[in-house]
Each structure stands twice: as C-alpha cells, then as structure tokens.
Scaffold this motif. Structure first.
Motif, PDB file in Angstrom:
ATOM      1  N   ILE A  12       0.974  -1.110  -0.098  1.00  0.00           N
ATOM      2  CA  ILE A  12      -0.129   0.093   0.037  1.00  0.00           C
ATOM      3  C   ILE A  12       0.832   1.168   0.043  1.00  0.00           C
ATOM      4  O   ILE A  12       0.636   2.248  -0.750  1.00  0.00           O
ATOM      5  N   GLY A  13       2.023   1.128   0.798  1.00  0.00           N
ATOM      6  CA  GLY A  13       2.892   2.495   0.767  1.00  0.00           C
ATOM      7  C   GLY A  13       3.474   2.872  -0.436  1.00  0.00           C
ATOM      8  O   GLY A  13       3.443   3.974  -0.741  1.00  0.00           O
ATOM      9  N   SER A  14       3.703   1.909  -1.411  1.00  0.00           N
ATOM     10  CA  SER A  14       4.144   2.427  -2.595  1.00  0.00           C
ATOM     11  C   SER A  14       3.230   3.088  -3.471  1.00  0.00           C
ATOM     12  O   SER A  14       3.445   4.222  -3.999  1.00  0.00           O
ATOM     13  N   HIS A  15       1.951   2.535  -3.491  1.00  0.00           N
ATOM     14  CA  HIS A  15       0.956   3.413  -3.903  1.00  0.00           C
ATOM     15  C   HIS A  15       0.442   4.922  -3.363  1.00  0.00           C
ATOM     16  O   HIS A  15       0.295   5.803  -4.062  1.00  0.00           O
ATOM     17  N   VAL A  16       0.876   4.776  -2.025  1.00  0.00           N
ATOM     18  CA  VAL A  16       0.757   6.064  -1.278  1.00  0.00           C
ATOM     19  C   VAL A  16       1.685   7.064  -2.034  1.00  0.00           C
ATOM     20  O   VAL A  16       1.516   8.378  -2.179  1.00  0.00           O
ATOM     21  N   VAL A  17       2.816   6.471  -1.860  1.00  0.00           N
ATOM     22  CA  VAL A  17       4.162   7.347  -2.136  1.00  0.00           C
ATOM     23  C   VAL A  17       4.106   7.769  -3.518  1.00  0.00           C
ATOM     24  O   VAL A  17       4.037   9.062  -3.848  1.00  0.00           O
ATOM     25  N   ARG A  18       3.742   6.965  -4.534  1.00  0.00           N
ATOM     26  CA  ARG A  18       3.486   7.288  -5.848  1.00  0.00           C
ATOM     27  C   ARG A  18       2.399   8.558  -5.915  1.00  0.00           C
ATOM     28  O   ARG A  18       2.615   9.628  -6.697  1.00  0.00           O
ATOM     29  N   LEU A  19       1.091   8.293  -5.356  1.00  0.00           N
ATOM     30  CA  LEU A  19       0.105   9.315  -5.470  1.00  0.00           C
ATOM     31  C   LEU A  19       0.724  10.881  -5.000  1.00  0.00           C
ATOM     32  O   LEU A  19       0.554  11.712  -5.569  1.00  0.00           O
ATOM     33  N   PHE A  20       1.321  10.908  -3.810  1.00  0.00           N
ATOM     34  CA  PHE A  20       1.716  12.007  -3.226  1.00  0.00           C
ATOM     35  C   PHE A  20       2.724  12.904  -4.038  1.00  0.00           C
ATOM     36  O   PHE A  20       3.113  13.791  -4.021  1.00  0.00           O
ATOM     37  N   VAL A  21       3.988  11.753  -4.495  1.00  0.00           N
ATOM     38  CA  VAL A  21       4.934  12.352  -5.243  1.00  0.00           C
ATOM     39  C   VAL A  21       4.640  13.128  -6.601  1.00  0.00           C
ATOM     40  O   VAL A  21       5.001  14.180  -6.756  1.00  0.00           O
ATOM     41  N   THR A  22       3.622  12.357  -7.223  1.00  0.00           N
ATOM     42  CA  THR A  22       3.162  12.937  -8.356  1.00  0.00           C
ATOM     43  C   THR A  22       2.044  13.776  -8.176  1.00  0.00           C
ATOM     44  O   THR A  22       1.905  14.882  -9.077  1.00  0.00           O
ATOM     45  N   LYS A  23       1.205  13.832  -7.539  1.00  0.00           N
ATOM     46  CA  LYS A  23       0.146  14.753  -7.361  1.00  0.00           C
ATOM     47  C   LYS A  23       0.563  16.031  -6.472  1.00  0.00           C
ATOM     48  O   LYS A  23       0.030  17.139  -6.949  1.00  0.00           O
ATOM     49  N   TYR A  24       1.714  15.885  -5.716  1.00  0.00           N
ATOM     50  CA  TYR A  24       1.933  17.209  -5.016  1.00  0.00           C
ATOM     51  C   TYR A  24       3.519  17.523  -5.067  1.00  0.00           C
ATOM     52  O   TYR A  24       4.127  17.019  -4.390  1.00  0.00           O
ATOM     53  N   PRO A  25       3.903  17.943  -6.525  1.00  0.00           N
ATOM     54  CA  PRO A  25       5.259  18.076  -6.724  1.00  0.00           C
ATOM     55  C   PRO A  25       5.895  19.154  -5.780  1.00  0.00           C
ATOM     56  O   PRO A  25       7.162  19.228  -5.678  1.00  0.00           O
ATOM     57  N   GLU A  26       5.113  20.004  -5.150  1.00  0.00           N
ATOM     58  CA  GLU A  26       5.810  21.065  -4.244  1.00  0.00           C
ATOM     59  C   GLU A  26       6.080  20.193  -2.842  1.00  0.00           C
ATOM     60  O   GLU A  26       6.541  20.943  -2.091  1.00  0.00           O
ATOM     61  N   TYR A  27       5.609  19.079  -2.584  1.00  0.00           N
ATOM     62  CA  TYR A  27       5.755  18.540  -1.216  1.00  0.00           C
ATOM     63  C   TYR A  27       7.273  17.807  -1.504  1.00  0.00           C
ATOM     64  O   TYR A  27       7.296  17.007  -2.748  1.00  0.00           O
ATOM     65  N   GLN A  28       8.219  17.661  -0.546  1.00  0.00           N
ATOM     66  CA  GLN A  28       8.967  16.891  -0.245  1.00  0.00           C
ATOM     67  C   GLN A  28       8.765  15.666   0.411  1.00  0.00           C
ATOM     68  O   GLN A  28       8.337  15.789   1.405  1.00  0.00           O
ATOM     69  N   ILE A  29       8.835  14.339  -0.367  1.00  0.00           N
ATOM     70  CA  ILE A  29       8.339  13.065   0.331  1.00  0.00           C
ATOM     71  C   ILE A  29       9.343  12.166   0.611  1.00  0.00           C
ATOM     72  O   ILE A  29      10.389  11.921  -0.181  1.00  0.00           O
ATOM     73  N   TYR A  30       9.471  11.865   1.724  1.00  0.00           N
ATOM     74  CA  TYR A  30      10.591  10.947   2.570  1.00  0.00           C
ATOM     75  C   TYR A  30      10.017   9.830   2.633  1.00  0.00           C
ATOM     76  O   TYR A  30       9.017   9.510   3.521  1.00  0.00           O
ATOM     77  N   ASN A  31      10.444   8.676   1.913  1.00  0.00           N
ATOM     78  CA  ASN A  31      10.129   7.344   2.191  1.00  0.00           C
ATOM     79  C   ASN A  31      10.815   6.407   3.086  1.00  0.00           C
ATOM     80  O   ASN A  31      12.196   6.145   2.735  1.00  0.00           O
ATOM     81  N   LEU A  32      10.625   6.398   4.532  1.00  0.00           N
ATOM     82  CA  LEU A  32      11.374   5.747   5.393  1.00  0.00           C
ATOM     83  C   LEU A  32      10.802   4.150   5.470  1.00  0.00           C
ATOM     84  O   LEU A  32       9.677   3.557   5.583  1.00  0.00           O
ATOM     85  N   ASP A  33      11.671   3.149   5.049  1.00  0.00           N
ATOM     86  CA  ASP A  33      11.461   1.763   4.999  1.00  0.00           C
ATOM     87  C   ASP A  33      12.703   1.095   5.359  1.00  0.00           C
ATOM     88  O   ASP A  33      13.690   1.206   5.134  1.00  0.00           O
ATOM     89  N   ALA A  34      12.641  -0.099   6.099  1.00  0.00           N
ATOM     90  CA  ALA A  34      13.382  -1.100   6.702  1.00  0.00           C
ATOM     91  C   ALA A  34      13.790  -1.846   5.697  1.00  0.00           C
ATOM     92  O   ALA A  34      14.944  -2.460   5.752  1.00  0.00           O
TER      93      ALA A  34
END
Ligand code: NAD
Ligand code: DAU
Length: 353
Positions: A12-34
């Motif tokens: 699910i996280g990968s779909h959330v990251v993709r949506l936020f990174v592409t829909k909100y180019p003005e946001y800085q998105i940090y994906n933290l994953d082990a």
C-alpha cells in the motif's frame, strides 16, 4: 510540506508514495522503510528519479535513529504505514509484530512529539496520520452488521492485537500530549505490488504455475475488498481533509467469500492464459484452517464518503481484471519476489550508498 511516509516500499505504501509524489510536486516526500521481506523498491522504480522523492533506509524500532532523522529533516507530517502485515506470520512469530507495530509506532510518536514540541511553531500545522486495519474490530457473525467508527475493538489475532495496540497509543498521544493525530481503518486491499503471500496474488501465482490453490477451511470466510489505488486516494483525503483526533473507516462495500474469489480468479486466468474453462479450478485444495480465523469483515464507509467526499472508483470485477493483467505483464517483478532476488539487489544498492 516535508512529509514522511513510513513503509513506502511495501504494497500500500508504494501506491501512497506514488500518489503523493506525483500529485503534490511541491511536497518533499521521504519514504522511510527498513526493507524487510515485504519491502521492494522495484515497486517505486517509475518515480524514484523524481526530485521531490527521497528514500531513507531505516527501522522504526530504532528510537535514536528516528530522533536524529526528525531533528535533521524538520518534518511537517507523517503518514505511518510501516508494519508487519501478514496474519499467518503473526501466528508463528508474534514478537516481531509487537516490535514493529507497537514499539515502532510508539517510537515514531515520541520522535514526532519531541521534535515538533521543540520547534518554533510547536504542533501548529503538523499532522501524524496512522494507517490501520479493520481487523482491530474482530469478526462479524450477524450478516446485517458492519464495522463503524464506534464499533468496540475486539482483535483476535496477534497481528490485529498489535495493530489495535498501536491505534490506542496514537489516540493516547492525541489525548495526553495533544499531538495532532488522525487515523483510518481499512478493509482488505488488492492490486499491483501485492506480495504473493496474501490470498489474491498467491492464487494468481499458483494458477499461473499450476500449483495447488490452498483454501483455508471451507473457504466460507468473508472479506471486504478494495482496490489499493482507492485506498491511497482515501489516505490522501484523510491526510488533507480529515478532522484532528478523528478516525475514518475505509472500505468498498464489496464482500466476497474466499472460495468465490478463488473461483473467479480461476475463470479469469483460464481465459487470459487460453486454457480450457475449468482447468484452474481443479487446482483448488482445501487445507487446514488458519488458527482463530476471523469469519467476516465488512466496513461501513459512510463517514469518509459523506464527510470527505471519497468513494471507490473501481468495481471489483474490473479491479481484479486489472490486477491479473498487472501480474501477467510484470513477470520479472513476480520472478524476483518469488526467487528472493529483489532483496539482495535493492538492499545492496542502498546499504552501499
Ligand atoms: P506490507 O507488508 O506490504 O508493507 C509493509 C512495509 O513496512 C514494507 O515495505 C516493510 O519493509 C516496512 N517495514 C516493516 N517493518 C518495518 C520497520 N520495523 N521499520 C521500517 N519499515 C518497516 O504491508 P501493506 O499491506 O502495504 O500494509 C501497510 C499498512 O496498511 C500496514 O500498517 C497495515 O496494517 C495496513 N493495512 C493493510 C491492509 C491490507 O489489505 N494489506 C488493509 C488495511 C490496513
Ligand atoms: O482486513 C485488512 C487486512 O487484510 C490487513 O490488515 C492485513 O494486513 C492483510 O494481510 C489482510 O488480512 P487477511 O488475513 O484478511 O488477508 P489474507 O490475504 O492473508 O487472507 C484473506 C483471506 O483468505 C483470509 O480469510 C484467509 C484466506 N486465505 C489466505 C491465504 C494466504 C486462504 O484461504 N488461503 C491462503 O493461502
């Protein structure tokens, strides 16, 4: 907005990251994953080059690491998805669920609280969003019942107990420290990037390779299925429009018995693979039931639909066709996951940086 998404290399996280990174180019998105067995950076290969996306390899059970990261990044928001997510694994190894889902969540709450409390604006404009599951409500036995936001918690598996504990801690931080929190509890997701230990991708893989299709018990258990991209859209709505301190149930009003899904998948796959009708259904094998197997989940999603204007975009049959097509046209993804190759390649790539 500097936004941390945890568990972004997972399903699910990968779909959330993709949506936020592409829909909100003005946001800085940090994906933290082990990058546990469930984390796969190939899930994000199409967006990893974008300038507003950064991957951070790290473990939420490491409190010091989180404290340092929050101090360095000066984050405005968190969407927390990192978790151990598979019920069967929780039955054989409950402690790893306690560590990541409970201790990891409390570590993250502490890091957010401490860093935001000492920032110039305090909690103003900050948001901690905890993504959870309908399994915290236990099992429905009366066919007319649905899980609402008021349903009492009654978790039945080590997985759902750990998620219930994490939900309680998030609410406790909202109540005690006034941390600005919001939560959601979603039903079963399906779609691209789904790890093939879960029902739908496991069945697709086994049908494709003509292996037995293990149906637990009599296959009568009911789940309420939602296409993963619709869950990501709901998370967007809750993060941006959800009221502080509130919980939103997310689901597709789409209940299916497991055996009916397996039969439908057999039909779709026979057609797509050019096999005579009925071929794949012969692979169905009834196996010993899951211990403590919850009978039925069903979400009442009226609150998010009425208050936040979200609704599912795909019918199940259409979503299932899309999902099968994705698996059939992403054979390398599936081969790398089933062989384990995805772990050494991507983990090596990042630990060497
Ligand atoms: P997943 O297992 O596919 O992904 C989990 C991700 O978390 C992986 O990338 C993994 O590497 C990462 N992770 C695990 N332990 C970690 C740790 N200690 N530190 C940092 N990262 C760690 O899970 P999913 O199915 O995508 O579920 C995501 C979230 O959504 C979970 O919180 C789950 O409880 C919730 N949820 C899932 C469903 C569903 O149907 N899959 C439905 C409702 C809610
Ligand atoms: O309801 C939300 C939850 O859905 C999420 O919180 C969990 O993270 C997610 O894994 C999922 O849990 P389930 O246990 O419902 O999903 P799973 O795909 O493991 O199983 C779905 C149903 O299918 C369940 O009734 C068990 C059954 N099953 C599963 C497998 C893997 C089988 O009959 N055979 C199988 O091989």
């Amino acid at each position: 907005m500097k936004l941390l998404i945890t568990g972004g290399a997972g399903f699910i996280g990968s779909h959330v990251v993709r949506l936020f990174v592409t829909k909100y180019p003005e946001y800085q998105i940090y994906n933290l994953d082990a990058l546990t067995y469930a984390g796969n950076l190939a899930n994000l290969s199409d967006i990893e080059h974008l300038p507003n996306y950064t991957f951070i390899k790290g473990d939420i059970t490491d409190a010091k690491f989180l404290e340092d990261m929050f101090a360095e990044l000066e984050l405005d928001g968190v969407i927390h998805l990192a978790a151990e997510s598979h019920v069967d694994r929780s039955i054989t190894d409950p402690m790893s669920f306690v560590m990541t889902n409970v201790v990891g969540t409390v570590n993250l709450l502490n890091a957010a609280k401490n860093s935001w409390a000492s920032s110039a604006s305090g909690f103003e404009g900050k948001r901690f969003y905890h993504v959870s599951t309908d399994e915290v409500f236990g099992s429905l036995h009366n066919p007319e019942d649905f899980f609402t936001e008021e349903t009492a918690y009654d978790p039945q598996s080590p997985y759902s107990a750990s998620k219930a504990a994490s939900d309680h801690f998030v609410r406790a931080y909202g109540n005690t420290y006034k941390l600005p929190v919001v939560l959601s509890n979603c039903s079963n997701n399906y779609g691209p990037n789904h790890f093939p230990e879960k029902l739908i991708p496991l069945m697709i893989h086994n049908i494709q390779t003509s292996k037995p299709l293990p149906v637990y018990g009599k296959g009568e258990n009911v789940r309420d299925w939602l296409f993963v991209v619709d869950h990501a859209r709901a998370i967007d709505a809750v993060f941006h429009k959800g009221k502080e301190g509130e919980t939103y149930n997310i689901g597709g009003f789409n209940e299916w018995k497991n055996i009916d899904i397996v039969n439908l998948l057999c039909q779709i796959m026979d057609r797509k693979l050019g096999r005579p009708e009925g071929t794949s259904a012969q692979l169905i094998t009834y196996v010993t039931d899951r211990a403590g197997h919850d009978l039925r989940y069903a979400i009442d999603a009226h609150k998010i639909m009425n208050e936040l204007g979200w609704e599912p975009s795909l019918q199940f049959e259409e979503g299932l066709e899309k999902t099968v097509d994705w698996f059939l046209s992403n054979q390398t993804w599936l081969d790398n996951v089933t062989s384990g190759a995805y772990q050494s390649y991507y983990q090596g790539m990042y630990t060497n940086r």
